[in-house]
Scaffold this active site. Structure first.
Site, PDB file in Angstrom:
ATOM      1  N   HIS A 236       3.512 -14.267  -7.102  1.00  0.00           N
ATOM      2  CA  HIS A 236       5.015 -14.167  -7.812  1.00  0.00           C
ATOM      3  C   HIS A 236       5.117 -14.668  -8.952  1.00  0.00           C
ATOM      4  O   HIS A 236       4.360 -15.878  -9.354  1.00  0.00           O
ATOM      5  CB  HIS A 236       5.806 -15.146  -6.753  1.00  0.00           C
ATOM      6  CG  HIS A 236       5.832 -14.574  -5.376  1.00  0.00           C
ATOM      7  ND1 HIS A 236       6.883 -13.836  -4.972  1.00  0.00           N
ATOM      8  CD2 HIS A 236       5.084 -14.720  -4.302  1.00  0.00           C
ATOM      9  CE1 HIS A 236       6.696 -13.674  -3.534  1.00  0.00           C
ATOM     10  NE2 HIS A 236       5.523 -14.180  -3.331  1.00  0.00           N
TER      11      HIS A 236
ATOM     12  N   CYS B 273       0.903  -1.302   0.002  1.00  0.00           N
ATOM     13  CA  CYS B 273       0.081   0.086  -0.043  1.00  0.00           C
ATOM     14  C   CYS B 273       0.899   1.390   0.046  1.00  0.00           C
ATOM     15  O   CYS B 273       0.558   2.328  -0.396  1.00  0.00           O
ATOM     16  CB  CYS B 273      -0.943   0.067   1.094  1.00  0.00           C
ATOM     17  SG  CYS B 273      -2.164  -1.385   1.059  1.00  0.00           S
TER      18      CYS B 273
ATOM     19  N   HIS C 275      -0.584 -11.086  -3.167  1.00  0.00           N
ATOM     20  CA  HIS C 275       0.259 -10.620  -4.575  1.00  0.00           C
ATOM     21  C   HIS C 275       0.552 -12.123  -5.107  1.00  0.00           C
ATOM     22  O   HIS C 275       0.710 -13.250  -4.611  1.00  0.00           O
ATOM     23  CB  HIS C 275       1.467 -10.065  -3.850  1.00  0.00           C
ATOM     24  CG  HIS C 275       2.348 -10.672  -2.821  1.00  0.00           C
ATOM     25  ND1 HIS C 275       1.831 -10.610  -1.710  1.00  0.00           N
ATOM     26  CD2 HIS C 275       3.617 -11.261  -2.823  1.00  0.00           C
ATOM     27  CE1 HIS C 275       2.757 -11.500  -0.864  1.00  0.00           C
ATOM     28  NE2 HIS C 275       3.673 -11.644  -1.596  1.00  0.00           N
TER      29      HIS C 275
ATOM     30  N   HIS D  56      -6.433  -3.546  -0.866  1.00  0.00           N
ATOM     31  CA  HIS D  56      -5.679  -4.110   0.172  1.00  0.00           C
ATOM     32  C   HIS D  56      -6.578  -5.272   0.492  1.00  0.00           C
ATOM     33  O   HIS D  56      -7.652  -5.255   1.191  1.00  0.00           O
ATOM     34  CB  HIS D  56      -5.300  -3.300   0.987  1.00  0.00           C
ATOM     35  CG  HIS D  56      -4.755  -4.004   2.344  1.00  0.00           C
ATOM     36  ND1 HIS D  56      -3.192  -4.160   2.288  1.00  0.00           N
ATOM     37  CD2 HIS D  56      -5.379  -4.535   3.482  1.00  0.00           C
ATOM     38  CE1 HIS D  56      -2.929  -4.961   3.305  1.00  0.00           C
ATOM     39  NE2 HIS D  56      -4.330  -5.253   3.984  1.00  0.00           N
TER      40      HIS D  56
ATOM     41  N   HIS E  81      -0.806  -8.910   2.076  1.00  0.00           N
ATOM     42  CA  HIS E  81      -1.533  -8.129   0.976  1.00  0.00           C
ATOM     43  C   HIS E  81      -1.418  -9.033   0.036  1.00  0.00           C
ATOM     44  O   HIS E  81      -0.094  -9.434  -0.619  1.00  0.00           O
ATOM     45  CB  HIS E  81      -0.895  -6.990   0.999  1.00  0.00           C
ATOM     46  CG  HIS E  81      -1.497  -6.042  -0.278  1.00  0.00           C
ATOM     47  ND1 HIS E  81      -2.027  -4.394  -0.050  1.00  0.00           N
ATOM     48  CD2 HIS E  81      -1.755  -6.446  -1.460  1.00  0.00           C
ATOM     49  CE1 HIS E  81      -2.624  -4.142  -1.194  1.00  0.00           C
ATOM     50  NE2 HIS E  81      -2.395  -5.123  -2.221  1.00  0.00           N
TER      51      HIS E  81
END
Length: 150
Positions: A102, A7, A100, A46, A98
């Protein structure tokens, strides 16, 4: 969320090597990469866990992961395959709470090196300025090859 590193990156209060961004998500290079050009696809919303995202955002994340793979190949990197990974929750080794994704390029024959880097990657905090310059150059290269839509 003010404590969330992703964020803070989105707010511009922390630096990142940005490959791509739009209204729903951004793609950045991992500061502690497993392999060269290891990218993170991060929603602007978020949410700590994948289950908290709506379908449109989830689909965008996977589309951006796919487009990141295309950019890595178009950029001429020595890429033969990819790991696309979501660590969903602390017990699943999620370090930043948060969501995400990869996107880790693989060359083949790099399993041992990848495992060693994965185990020790957060320990190396030296040479950040040099690392940031290298990542920014790589982000520029990937941005040039990032497909708008396929």
């Amino acid at each position: 969320m003010s404590e969330c590193i992703f964020c803070q990156i989105q707010a511009g209060t922390l630096p990142a090597s940005v490959v791509y961004e739009d209204d729903l998500a951004l793609v950045i290079l991992d500061l502690f990469p497993i392999r060269e050009a290891h990218c993170l696809v991060i929603p602007r919303q978020h949410e700590s866990l994948l289950e908290g995202l709506d379908a449109a955002v989830t689909h965008r994340l996977m589309d951006l992961a796919r487009r990141t793979i295309v950019a890595q190949k178009r950029a001429g990197l020595a890429v033969k395959a990819h790991n696309v990974v979501v660590n969903d929750g602390r017990e699943a080794n999620q370090h930043v709470p948060h969501v995400h994704v990869h996107v880790i390029p693989r060359r083949g024959g790099d399993t041992l090196a990848t495992a060693m880097t994965w185990a020790t990657r957060l320990m190396n905090v030296f040479g950040m300025a040099k690392r940031r310059k290298r990542l920014d150059r790589l982000a520029g290269l990937l941005s040039e090859h990032f497909p708008e839509k396929l």
